[in-house]
Scaffold this motif. Structure first.
Motif, short mmCIF file in Angstrom:
data_model
loop_
_atom_site.label_atom_id
_atom_site.label_comp_id
_atom_site.label_asym_id
_atom_site.label_seq_id
_atom_site.Cartn_x
_atom_site.Cartn_y
_atom_site.Cartn_z
N ASP A 138 89.21 -145.54 27.86
CA ASP A 138 89.94 -144.33 28.18
C ASP A 138 88.95 -143.17 28.35
OD1 ASP A 138 92.67 -142.84 28.19
OD2 ASP A 138 91.38 -141.69 26.84
N VAL A 140 89.01 -139.93 28.02
CA VAL A 140 88.96 -138.95 26.94
C VAL A 140 88.27 -139.56 25.72
CG1 VAL A 140 90.32 -137.50 25.40
CG2 VAL A 140 91.02 -137.80 27.79
N ARG A 141 88.58 -140.80 25.41
CA ARG A 141 87.94 -141.49 24.30
C ARG A 141 86.45 -141.65 24.54
NH1 ARG A 141 87.54 -142.65 18.98
NH2 ARG A 141 86.90 -144.80 18.60
N TRP A 144 84.29 -138.60 23.71
CA TRP A 144 83.97 -138.48 22.28
C TRP A 144 82.91 -139.50 21.87
CZ3 TRP A 144 83.56 -135.79 18.19
CH2 TRP A 144 83.48 -136.38 16.93
#
Length: 292
Positions: A138, A140-141, A144
């Motif tokens: 993902d 967004v994941r 991070w």
């Protein structure tokens, strides 16, 4: 005090020889020797003594050939270390030179592993079409994992038909695991090259159109629909030759339908199959049939 000097030189007569032979010292030595020999033949004490000694010291002695075995084991260990070093260097070179995740997975054999630095993973991830990236991690994941300090290193392990990717933190814990399938990713996930013409591909039977008719129909679609129809035009722009015909697949999978573009170059034919959005293909089919 006088010394018998005749005892220090060779006797001069047979009587002197006999006296020396029958001296108390010589007789004592002879008697003790005879007793030892008779007792050995009678009781086998010498063999027993040697056997007990060998049995008592058996644990401290190396086995027969142990020194040679140790040397052979050392040579084998050094050869194994050399092979491991070469395999690790080869895997590192594979990770640095791979063009895509599919290429990397194809070069890593089952059980083989390689280390990917963050920048290399980022480059391979961004080389995927946008609609395929979410199938890996993902977005967004991933921000991070790569930029939030959650990942210290990235390992790739080959397996049959694909590979696994592990994101490891500073405490050697797996914070994210990704299982990629080569068949799903193949050629960045949206492109395949098939030698021959569209007539050799049953998937396109009954839905083959001249290239001019196909692209005329495409030009009649709205701009946003055209971008969903052919998701990555680089797959077609990178091919040499002319497009003679285009085939539309008969079945949908995961919301996509295959489009086959028949290229002719230097007398040879090949079909480049790409994925297109299902809903856009249905709209295109209506235009091709004159209903749109």
């Amino acid at each position: 005090m006088t010394f018998r000097a005749q005892n220090w030189y060779e006797p001069g007569s047979p009587g002197e020889w006999f006296k020396r032979l029958c001296s108390a010292l010589n007789l004592t030595v002879l008697l003790v020797t005879c007793i030892l020999l008779v007792s050995e033949f009678r009781f086998d004490w010498c063999e027993r003594l040697v056997g007990n000694y060998l049995s008592f010291t058996n644990d401290t002695r190396p086995e027969n050939g142990a020194i040679w075995d140790a040397g052979r084991h050392m040579v084998n260990a050094l050869q194994s270390l050399d092979q491991m070093a070469l395999a690790r260097e080869s895997a590192g070179r594979t990770a640095r030179t791979a063009d895509s995740f599919a290429d990397l997975a194809a070069k890593l054999g089952p059980g083989e592993w390689a280390t990917l630095d963050k920048e290399r993973f980022r480059a391979l991830y961004l080389s995927l079409p946008p609609y395929r990236r979410r199938n890996v991690v993902d977005p967004v994941r991933l921000v991070w994992l790569l930029n939030g300090g959650a990942t210290d290193r990235i390992f790739c392990e080959g397996r049959m038909g694909g590979m696994k990717i592990f994101f490891i933190d500073t405490q050697n814990r797996v914070v994210q695991q990704v299982d990629l399938d080569v068949q799903t990713l193949g050629n960045n996930g949206n492109r395949a090259v098939i030698p021959g013409t569209l007539d050799n591909s049953p998937e396109f039977f009954g839905r083959i159109y001249p290239a001019s008719l196909f692209f005329t129909a495409v030009s009649k679609l709205p701009g946003d629909m055209r971008s969903d129809l052919i998701l990555n035009t680089e797959d077609l722009l990178s091919e040499k030759g002319f497009i003679d015909r285009v085939g539309v697949g008969n079945s949908a999978q995961d919301g996509f339908i295959s489009l086959g573009f028949e290229f002719r170059h230097l007398g040879e034919f090949r079909v480049v199959a790409v994925k297109a959005r299902e809903w856009a293909v249905w709209q295109l089919t209506l235009v091709l049939k004159g209903e749109g």
